[in-house]
Design a protein around this motif. Structure first.
Motif, PDB file in Angstrom:
ATOM      1  N   ALA A  80      -3.700   9.147   0.694  1.00  0.00           N
ATOM      2  CA  ALA A  80      -3.622   7.720   1.010  1.00  0.00           C
ATOM      3  C   ALA A  80      -2.306   7.394   1.712  1.00  0.00           C
ATOM      4  O   ALA A  80      -2.275   6.600   2.657  1.00  0.00           O
ATOM      5  N   LEU A  81      -1.225   8.027   1.266  1.00  0.00           N
ATOM      6  CA  LEU A  81       0.083   7.772   1.863  1.00  0.00           C
ATOM      7  C   LEU A  81       0.075   8.134   3.348  1.00  0.00           C
ATOM      8  O   LEU A  81       0.608   7.389   4.176  1.00  0.00           O
ATOM      9  N   SER A  82      -0.540   9.253   3.707  1.00  0.00           N
ATOM     10  CA  SER A  82      -0.574   9.631   5.118  1.00  0.00           C
ATOM     11  C   SER A  82      -1.356   8.605   5.935  1.00  0.00           C
ATOM     12  O   SER A  82      -0.983   8.281   7.066  1.00  0.00           O
ATOM     13  N   HIS A  83      -2.404   8.065   5.346  1.00  0.00           N
ATOM     14  CA  HIS A  83      -3.195   7.017   6.013  1.00  0.00           C
ATOM     15  C   HIS A  83      -2.350   5.760   6.224  1.00  0.00           C
ATOM     16  O   HIS A  83      -2.320   5.189   7.323  1.00  0.00           O
ATOM     17  N   ALA A 120       0.840  -1.199   0.000  1.00  0.00           N
ATOM     18  CA  ALA A 120       0.000   0.000   0.000  1.00  0.00           C
ATOM     19  C   ALA A 120       0.878   1.252   0.000  1.00  0.00           C
ATOM     20  O   ALA A 120       0.609   2.215  -0.728  1.00  0.00           O
ATOM     21  N   TYR A 121       1.932   1.233   0.798  1.00  0.00           N
ATOM     22  CA  TYR A 121       2.875   2.352   0.859  1.00  0.00           C
ATOM     23  C   TYR A 121       3.498   2.606  -0.518  1.00  0.00           C
ATOM     24  O   TYR A 121       3.520   3.739  -1.009  1.00  0.00           O
ATOM     25  N   ASN A 122       4.005   1.537  -1.127  1.00  0.00           N
ATOM     26  CA  ASN A 122       4.663   1.675  -2.431  1.00  0.00           C
ATOM     27  C   ASN A 122       3.703   2.155  -3.511  1.00  0.00           C
ATOM     28  O   ASN A 122       4.065   2.977  -4.351  1.00  0.00           O
ATOM     29  N   LEU A 123       2.477   1.669  -3.493  1.00  0.00           N
ATOM     30  CA  LEU A 123       1.489   2.089  -4.483  1.00  0.00           C
ATOM     31  C   LEU A 123       1.123   3.565  -4.286  1.00  0.00           C
ATOM     32  O   LEU A 123       1.031   4.322  -5.257  1.00  0.00           O
ATOM     33  N   ALA A 124       0.938   3.981  -3.044  1.00  0.00           N
ATOM     34  CA  ALA A 124       0.617   5.381  -2.769  1.00  0.00           C
ATOM     35  C   ALA A 124       1.744   6.293  -3.244  1.00  0.00           C
ATOM     36  O   ALA A 124       1.497   7.359  -3.822  1.00  0.00           O
ATOM     37  N   LYS A 125       2.993   5.879  -3.015  1.00  0.00           N
ATOM     38  CA  LYS A 125       4.140   6.667  -3.491  1.00  0.00           C
ATOM     39  C   LYS A 125       4.177   6.687  -5.019  1.00  0.00           C
ATOM     40  O   LYS A 125       4.420   7.740  -5.612  1.00  0.00           O
TER      41      LYS A 125
END
Length: 167
Positions: A42-45, A30-35
Motif C-alpha cells: 500500500a505504501l508504494s501505491h 494514507a501514507y502515515n497509516l501504511a507506515k
C-alpha cells in the motif's frame, strides 16, 4: 486496513484532480497509516500517487524524493518475497521511470539514464512489453534532449515495436 489505505490514496488523487481541496491531507493520512501498519504494498501505491501529484504541481524536488522512497520500498518488497507478488515488479519499474523523469527534469542525465536503463532491464527480464516500451521511450527522450538523434531514433523505434507487438 490495506484496502482502506488504497481507497484513501485514490480519493486523494480524485480530490486533487477535481479541486485540490483536501487531497494532501488524504494522501498524507494514507501514507502515515501504511507506515504505521508496515504495509509496503500500500505504501508504494500511496508514494506513487503522492509523486504523481508533486509532478503535476511541478514540485520536482518532492517528486524526486518520493520516487527515491518508492524505489526503496519496491526493492524491499521484491527482496522480501521469494514468490512474486502480483505487480511488485511493475511498481518498481514505474518507480524507476518516475525517478528517471525527476532526474531528467533536474538535468541529471546520467542518473536519469541509470534509472531508465534499470527499468528497461526489469521490464525485459519479466517480458513486460508495454513497460519496456515506456522505458525505451524515456531513454529516447534523454538522448533527444542531449541532441543524440541517432540513439533517440533507435530507442523510439524499439518502443514503437514493443507497443505495436503488445496483445
Amino acid at each position: 486496513t490495506h484496502r482502506e489505505i488504497i481507497m484513501q490514496s485514490l480519493r486523494g488523487i480524485m480530490l486533487f484532480k477535481l479541486d485540490n481541496n483536501g487531497a494532501d491531507q488524504l494522501l498524507n493520512d494514507a501514507y502515515n497509516l501504511a507506515k504505521k501498519v508496515s504495509d509496503d504494498i500500500a505504501l508504494s501505491h500511496v508514494l506513487q500517487n503522492m509523486g504523481y501529484v508533486a509532478g503535476l504541481r511541478e514540485d520536482i524536488e518532492t517528486a524526486h524524493q518520493l520516487s527515491l522512497e518508492t524505489v526503496e520500498v519496491s526493492m524491499r518488497l521484491q527482496a522480501l518475497h521469494s514468490v512474486e507478488i502480483p505487480q511488485v515488479t511493475e511498481k518498481l519499474i514505474f518507480a524507476l521511470l518516475n525517478l528517471g523523469q525527476a532526474e531528467r527534469v533536474k538535468g541529471n542525465y546520467e542518473a536519469a539514464m541509470l534509472a531508465h536503463t534499470r527499468a528497461l532491464g526489469l521490464a525485459e527480464q519479466d517480458q513486460k512489453q508495454v513497460l519496456a516500451g515506456h522505458a525505451q521511450r524515456a531513454i529516447a527522450d534523454l538522448y533527444n534532449d542531449q541532441g543524440d538523434k541517432l540513439h533517440a531514433k533507435e530507442y523510439f523505434f524499439l518502443a514503437y515495436e514493443n507497443y505495436k507487438n503488445t496483445e
